[in-house]
Design an enzyme around this catalytic site. Structure first.
Site, PDB file in Angstrom:
ATOM      1  N   ASP A  39       0.170  61.156  22.333  1.00  7.20           N
ATOM      2  CA  ASP A  39       0.758  60.728  24.142  1.00  7.20           C
ATOM      3  C   ASP A  39       1.931  60.847  24.631  1.00  7.20           C
ATOM      4  O   ASP A  39       1.352  60.140  25.973  1.00  7.20           O
ATOM      5  CB  ASP A  39      -0.745  59.508  23.954  1.00  7.20           C
ATOM      6  N   ARG A  56       3.137  59.333  30.309  1.00  9.34           N
ATOM      7  CA  ARG A  56       1.843  58.768  29.137  1.00  9.34           C
ATOM      8  C   ARG A  56       1.440  59.400  29.949  1.00  9.34           C
ATOM      9  O   ARG A  56       0.894  59.227  31.492  1.00  9.34           O
ATOM     10  CB  ARG A  56       2.205  57.663  29.055  1.00  9.34           C
ATOM     11  N   ASP A  68      -5.552  57.659  24.571  1.00  8.19           N
ATOM     12  CA  ASP A  68      -4.769  57.364  23.469  1.00  8.19           C
ATOM     13  C   ASP A  68      -5.343  57.234  22.132  1.00  8.19           C
ATOM     14  O   ASP A  68      -5.896  58.040  21.692  1.00  8.19           O
ATOM     15  CB  ASP A  68      -5.639  56.046  23.430  1.00  8.19           C
ATOM     16  N   THR A  69      -3.589  57.825  21.442  1.00  6.57           N
ATOM     17  CA  THR A  69      -3.913  58.556  20.465  1.00  6.57           C
ATOM     18  C   THR A  69      -3.430  57.377  19.235  1.00  6.57           C
ATOM     19  O   THR A  69      -2.978  56.402  19.943  1.00  6.57           O
ATOM     20  CB  THR A  69      -2.703  59.501  20.171  1.00  6.57           C
ATOM     21  N   GLU A  82      -1.915  54.202  16.794  1.00 12.37           N
ATOM     22  CA  GLU A  82       0.419  54.186  16.603  1.00 12.37           C
ATOM     23  C   GLU A  82       0.762  54.836  15.557  1.00 12.37           C
ATOM     24  O   GLU A  82       0.738  55.236  14.692  1.00 12.37           O
ATOM     25  CB  GLU A  82      -0.099  52.769  16.770  1.00 12.37           C
ATOM     26  N   ARG A 140       7.561  54.724  32.177  1.00 14.28           N
ATOM     27  CA  ARG A 140       7.318  56.310  32.094  1.00 14.28           C
ATOM     28  C   ARG A 140       6.629  56.559  32.518  1.00 14.28           C
ATOM     29  O   ARG A 140       4.853  55.861  33.610  1.00 14.28           O
ATOM     30  CB  ARG A 140       6.555  55.855  30.981  1.00 14.28           C
TER      31      ARG A 140
END
Length: 217
Positions: free
Chosen positions: A81, A95, A100-101, A103, A147
């Site tokens: 992501d 970002r 949300d992918t 980690e 970001r």
């Protein structure tokens, strides 16, 4: 008899002279082919045209991006992501808004289920390509790490944020407001119902606002 012989010799001499004159005329009338200088054979390399120098490729890319200032060049995939880009000659980390992918780089956590798959998928989609970035007026311009927060579009109009949720590579990230919140929630529900991607391959802890994969099924 001697006179006849003399006449015969004269006739032969005259015939010989006529033949010589005819031969000379033919030789003069016929153009002589000029020798053609030897030329080295033309060769074609099996390798084809010489490759352009890297600098030329980079210059061409810069020219395209300069002509279309709304496009950013994807330099590197950080994870599923997050990407590094060059926009207007400046480097930035982006970002993806609303997703949300799992980690892959958090030092406090092991690599999560489907994290590497999500990172590889995003890289295959975007690495080295030009993308259009769009901010959300209801979200921040940057996150706490500095970001850029952006929707990321391919040149064909595909919204990568939405595609990653739809295909099961990302969760909808719902703890901050953004315009596409309901759309992304619906995409996540559809991916879950159809066991796409991480929903089919991982156990998911959805007891908190931020969902986590907890291991392979």
């Amino acid at each position: 008899m001697p006179a006849l012989r003399r006449n015969h010799r004269r006739a032969l001499s005259l015939t010989t002279l006529v033949a010589a004159l005819v031969l000379a005329y033919v030789q003069l009338a016929t153009p002589t082919a000029k020798p053609t200088p030897d030329r080295p054979p033309t060769t074609t390399s099996a390798a084809g045209p010489a490759a352009k120098p890297t600098g030329a490729v980079e210059a061409a890319t810069d020219a395209v991006l300069s002509a279309q200032p709304g496009l950013a060049h994807v330099d590197k995939d950080v994870d599923g992501d997050t990407i590094d880009v060059t926009l207007g000659g400046k480097k930035a980390t982006v970002r993806f808004i609303g997703i949300d992918t799992p980690e892959t780089h958090d030092p406090r956590k092991p690599i999560q289920c489907f994290g590497e798959a999500a990172a590889a998928h995003t890289k295959a989609l975007l690495d080295g390509k030009a993308v259009r970035l769009e901010a959300d007026p209801t979200n921040s311009d940057r996150d706490k790490y500095g970001r850029l927060l952006r929707y990321v579009y391919l040149p064909d109009g595909t919204l990568v944020n939405a595609a990653l949720i739809h295909d099961g590579y990302a969760f909808a990230y719902t703890i901050f407001p953004f315009n596409r919140l309901d759309e992304f929630r619906a995409l996540e529900a559809d991916a879950r119902a159809n066991s796409r991607g991480l929903w089919g391959g991982c156990n998911v802890d959805d007891s908190k606002d931020i969902k986590q994969t907890t291991g392979a099924k």
